[in-house]
Design a protein around this motif. Sequence first.
Motif: not given
Length: 178
Positions: A47-49, A53-54, A63-66, A80-81
């Motif tokens: 859950w923590n992982v 989100y960031d 996943l380039l960015s979140s 997200q990108v």
Amino acid sequence: MNNSQESEDHSKNNDYQTIEQTMEKLSGGTRRLAAQLTTSASFDSLWNVLTDYDRLNLYIPNLLSSKKIYQKNNNVHLKQVGAQDFLGMKFSAEVTIDLFEDKELGLLKFSLIKGDFRKFEGSWKIQNIKDTSKNSLIYDLTVQGCQWMPIGMIEKRLKKDLSENLLAVDKQAKLSIN
């Protein structure tokens, strides 16, 4: 389920992990993919992982960015990108998703607000496997590309990515044991 559904098992011998995966072809070029992994990682570490989100882009491949752009109680908006390499061409897609956290059910349910897809919705689910200390991590995604996005071409890549995403979350959860 219908005849257009496929089911595959993918094994990773080094981790003794099996990923069960299904894919359904829906109307209008829409695909529903689901993947499930059995893990010894704890509910809390998984859950923590998933809710960090960031930092998701640090361990989820492609996943380039979140970035969390909004949060109120259990409702979160993420931008997200993601990026892929198809036949030597770089392909990237951006989404802003509305996500609802239900920790009691181990459920993160998301849907598209805006982005490079006509449909992008699904969930992450963590379930305890009865009478064991193991958990099941399930990723379910329904996706419909835009007109310019060849869903048939990216279908195999999506299936591979689902498996890689599950393994990445599992690996990170085991590294960050509480």
